[in-house]
Design a protein around this motif. Structure first.
Motif, PDB file in Angstrom:
ATOM      1  N   TYR A  20      -7.780 118.880  31.965  1.00 19.03           N
ATOM      2  CA  TYR A  20      -6.596 119.689  31.194  1.00 19.03           C
ATOM      3  C   TYR A  20      -5.960 118.080  30.906  1.00 19.03           C
ATOM      4  O   TYR A  20      -5.540 117.101  31.160  1.00 19.03           O
ATOM      5  CB  TYR A  20      -5.689 120.630  31.926  1.00 19.03           C
ATOM      6  CG  TYR A  20      -6.752 121.319  32.864  1.00 19.03           C
ATOM      7  CD1 TYR A  20      -6.800 122.653  31.546  1.00 19.03           C
ATOM      8  CD2 TYR A  20      -7.437 121.171  33.880  1.00 19.03           C
ATOM      9  CE1 TYR A  20      -8.125 123.591  32.237  1.00 19.03           C
ATOM     10  CE2 TYR A  20      -8.157 122.547  34.733  1.00 19.03           C
ATOM     11  CZ  TYR A  20      -8.571 123.684  33.241  1.00 19.03           C
ATOM     12  OH  TYR A  20      -9.007 124.587  34.032  1.00 19.03           O
ATOM     13  N   VAL A  21      -5.754 118.454  29.946  1.00 23.27           N
ATOM     14  CA  VAL A  21      -4.366 117.186  28.737  1.00 23.27           C
ATOM     15  C   VAL A  21      -3.463 117.931  28.545  1.00 23.27           C
ATOM     16  O   VAL A  21      -3.422 119.235  27.431  1.00 23.27           O
ATOM     17  CB  VAL A  21      -4.951 116.710  27.983  1.00 23.27           C
ATOM     18  CG1 VAL A  21      -3.780 115.692  27.292  1.00 23.27           C
ATOM     19  CG2 VAL A  21      -6.060 115.768  28.221  1.00 23.27           C
ATOM     20  N   VAL A  22      -1.629 117.852  28.495  1.00 26.65           N
ATOM     21  CA  VAL A  22      -0.970 118.102  27.773  1.00 26.65           C
ATOM     22  C   VAL A  22      -0.676 117.235  27.136  1.00 26.65           C
ATOM     23  O   VAL A  22      -0.401 115.667  27.770  1.00 26.65           O
ATOM     24  CB  VAL A  22       0.891 118.711  28.746  1.00 26.65           C
ATOM     25  CG1 VAL A  22       1.829 118.664  28.624  1.00 26.65           C
ATOM     26  CG2 VAL A  22      -0.047 119.845  29.225  1.00 26.65           C
ATOM     27  N   LEU A  23      -0.329 117.188  25.660  1.00 23.88           N
ATOM     28  CA  LEU A  23      -0.427 116.403  24.676  1.00 23.88           C
ATOM     29  C   LEU A  23       0.848 117.049  23.745  1.00 23.88           C
ATOM     30  O   LEU A  23       0.081 117.761  23.391  1.00 23.88           O
ATOM     31  CB  LEU A  23      -1.492 116.338  23.851  1.00 23.88           C
ATOM     32  CG  LEU A  23      -1.316 115.111  22.680  1.00 23.88           C
ATOM     33  CD1 LEU A  23      -1.753 113.692  22.841  1.00 23.88           C
ATOM     34  CD2 LEU A  23      -2.587 115.114  22.066  1.00 23.88           C
TER      35      LEU A  23
ATOM     36  N   GLU B 134      -1.461 117.420  40.002  1.00 22.43           N
ATOM     37  CA  GLU B 134      -2.211 117.810  41.010  1.00 22.43           C
ATOM     38  C   GLU B 134      -3.392 120.047  40.397  1.00 22.43           C
ATOM     39  O   GLU B 134      -4.659 119.283  41.596  1.00 22.43           O
ATOM     40  CB  GLU B 134      -1.333 118.974  41.922  1.00 22.43           C
ATOM     41  CG  GLU B 134      -0.480 117.657  42.973  1.00 22.43           C
ATOM     42  CD  GLU B 134       0.542 118.044  43.783  1.00 22.43           C
ATOM     43  OE1 GLU B 134       0.710 119.463  43.226  1.00 22.43           O
ATOM     44  OE2 GLU B 134       1.098 117.807  44.043  1.00 22.43           O
ATOM     45  N   LYS B 135      -3.156 119.817  39.375  1.00 21.15           N
ATOM     46  CA  LYS B 135      -3.783 120.737  38.858  1.00 21.15           C
ATOM     47  C   LYS B 135      -5.006 120.183  37.637  1.00 21.15           C
ATOM     48  O   LYS B 135      -5.282 120.847  37.187  1.00 21.15           O
ATOM     49  CB  LYS B 135      -2.713 121.531  37.954  1.00 21.15           C
ATOM     50  CG  LYS B 135      -1.679 122.272  38.324  1.00 21.15           C
ATOM     51  CD  LYS B 135      -1.287 122.484  37.924  1.00 21.15           C
ATOM     52  CE  LYS B 135       0.280 122.898  38.491  1.00 21.15           C
ATOM     53  NZ  LYS B 135      -0.007 124.621  39.510  1.00 21.15           N
ATOM     54  N   ASN B 136      -5.172 118.561  37.856  1.00 20.77           N
ATOM     55  CA  ASN B 136      -6.143 117.858  37.055  1.00 20.77           C
ATOM     56  C   ASN B 136      -6.015 118.159  35.835  1.00 20.77           C
ATOM     57  O   ASN B 136      -6.593 118.140  34.884  1.00 20.77           O
ATOM     58  CB  ASN B 136      -7.522 119.076  37.514  1.00 20.77           C
ATOM     59  CG  ASN B 136      -8.621 117.784  36.709  1.00 20.77           C
ATOM     60  OD1 ASN B 136      -8.514 117.010  37.000  1.00 20.77           O
ATOM     61  ND2 ASN B 136      -9.720 118.463  36.445  1.00 20.77           N
TER      62      ASN B 136
ATOM     63  N   MET C 172       2.136 127.731  32.143  1.00 18.30           N
ATOM     64  CA  MET C 172       0.697 128.018  30.937  1.00 18.30           C
ATOM     65  C   MET C 172      -0.402 127.383  31.311  1.00 18.30           C
ATOM     66  O   MET C 172      -1.255 128.110  30.962  1.00 18.30           O
ATOM     67  CB  MET C 172       0.362 127.730  29.553  1.00 18.30           C
ATOM     68  CG  MET C 172       1.968 128.406  28.816  1.00 18.30           C
ATOM     69  SD  MET C 172       1.788 130.247  28.513  1.00 18.30           S
ATOM     70  CE  MET C 172       0.361 130.080  27.993  1.00 18.30           C
ATOM     71  N   LEU C 173      -0.113 126.689  31.943  1.00 17.85           N
ATOM     72  CA  LEU C 173      -1.638 125.641  32.326  1.00 17.85           C
ATOM     73  C   LEU C 173      -2.011 126.446  33.960  1.00 17.85           C
ATOM     74  O   LEU C 173      -3.065 126.287  34.029  1.00 17.85           O
ATOM     75  CB  LEU C 173      -1.365 124.526  33.169  1.00 17.85           C
ATOM     76  CG  LEU C 173      -2.298 123.175  34.161  1.00 17.85           C
ATOM     77  CD1 LEU C 173      -3.133 122.659  33.267  1.00 17.85           C
ATOM     78  CD2 LEU C 173      -1.654 122.370  34.576  1.00 17.85           C
ATOM     79  N   ASP C 174      -0.986 126.967  34.364  1.00 19.67           N
ATOM     80  CA  ASP C 174      -1.514 127.503  35.726  1.00 19.67           C
ATOM     81  C   ASP C 174      -2.285 128.886  35.137  1.00 19.67           C
ATOM     82  O   ASP C 174      -3.174 129.267  35.211  1.00 19.67           O
ATOM     83  CB  ASP C 174      -0.458 128.057  35.925  1.00 19.67           C
ATOM     84  CG  ASP C 174       0.095 126.761  37.397  1.00 19.67           C
ATOM     85  OD1 ASP C 174      -0.060 126.476  37.315  1.00 19.67           O
ATOM     86  OD2 ASP C 174       1.126 127.617  37.536  1.00 19.67           O
ATOM     87  N   ALA C 175      -2.172 129.415  33.481  1.00 24.02           N
ATOM     88  CA  ALA C 175      -2.188 130.968  33.512  1.00 24.02           C
ATOM     89  C   ALA C 175      -3.923 129.975  32.463  1.00 24.02           C
ATOM     90  O   ALA C 175      -4.565 130.980  32.820  1.00 24.02           O
ATOM     91  CB  ALA C 175      -2.009 131.211  32.469  1.00 24.02           C
ATOM     92  N   LEU C 176      -3.950 129.414  31.964  1.00 23.24           N
ATOM     93  CA  LEU C 176      -5.073 129.103  31.645  1.00 23.24           C
ATOM     94  C   LEU C 176      -6.042 128.054  32.647  1.00 23.24           C
ATOM     95  O   LEU C 176      -7.427 129.159  32.945  1.00 23.24           O
ATOM     96  CB  LEU C 176      -5.050 127.609  31.093  1.00 23.24           C
ATOM     97  CG  LEU C 176      -6.807 126.621  30.758  1.00 23.24           C
ATOM     98  CD1 LEU C 176      -6.953 127.746  29.836  1.00 23.24           C
ATOM     99  CD2 LEU C 176      -6.010 125.329  29.280  1.00 23.24           C
TER     100      LEU C 176
END
Length: 202
Positions: free
Chosen positions: A37-40, A67-69, A157-161
């Motif tokens: 995953y990427v947060v850009l 930790e969440k890749n 939002m990453l957790d939700a996805l």
């Protein structure tokens, strides 16, 4: 391309020079992060005011993303040399110190332009894009220049996805946090959830 057209679409790929965590310069390509995953996130300029607060806030919680890749990548229209100078300036003197994620240069403004967040052909607005492991934009948010973003919301939002990807047929309702009750993606599921959480559901 506007923000609304990017969600559910493949993230526009780019190759650009960046300052890496070890302060070396390297050419990086967004699509090389497939499988993660990427947060850009885009910010207007180095050596400004709101920007260092965001950059430092992401760095402080970087381990939680990893930790969440998930990898975090910052982009502005500054050069890699300016990024490095900012990193080499202490926080006490208005710098950002030893940030441990890449800062990408976008001197020709093409990356910001492609993501639809270039303001008056000048600087990038505070755009953030959550990209899944297949390279698809699943969430985006854009703030005006004076308004800093929430790192906690990016993590939420990453957790939700990740939750909806691993729990087929379930969705995340308003204000959902990791560990909260989810909702079945059906009329009955909605009714059941609302009845449990908001009373009768009428």
């Amino acid at each position: 391309m506007s923000l609304t057209t990017l969600v559910t679409k493949e993230a526009p790929d780019f190759t650009a020079q960046a300052v890496m965590p070890d302060n070396t310069f390297a050419e990086m390509t967004l699509s090389n992060y497939r499988g993660k995953y990427v947060v850009l996130f885009f910010y207007p300029l180095d050596f400004t005011f709101v920007c260092p607060s965001e950059i430092l806030a992401f760095n402080k919680r970087l381990a939680e993303f990893k930790e969440k890749n998930c990898e975090v990548i910052g982009v502005s229209i500054d050069s890699r040399f300016t990024h490095l100078a900012w990193k080499n300036t202490s926080v006490d003197n208005g710098g950002i110190g030893n940030i441990q994620y890449p800062l990408v240069e976008d001197l020709n403004k093409n990356i910001a332009r492609t993501y639809g967040i270039l303001l008056n052909e000048s600087v990038a607005l505070r755009g953030l894009f959550l990209i899944d492991t297949k390279g698809v934009v699943r969430h985006s948010v854009i703030n005006d220049l004076p308004l800093g973003r929430s790192v906690s919301e990016a993590l939420r939002m990453l957790d939700a996805l990740q939750f909806v990807e691993t729990h087929g047929g379930e969705v995340c309702p308003a204000n959902w946090q990791e560990g909260d009750e989810s909702m079945k993606a059906s009329n009955e599921g909605v009714k059941t959830y609302l009845k449990r959480t908001h009373g009768s559901g009428k």
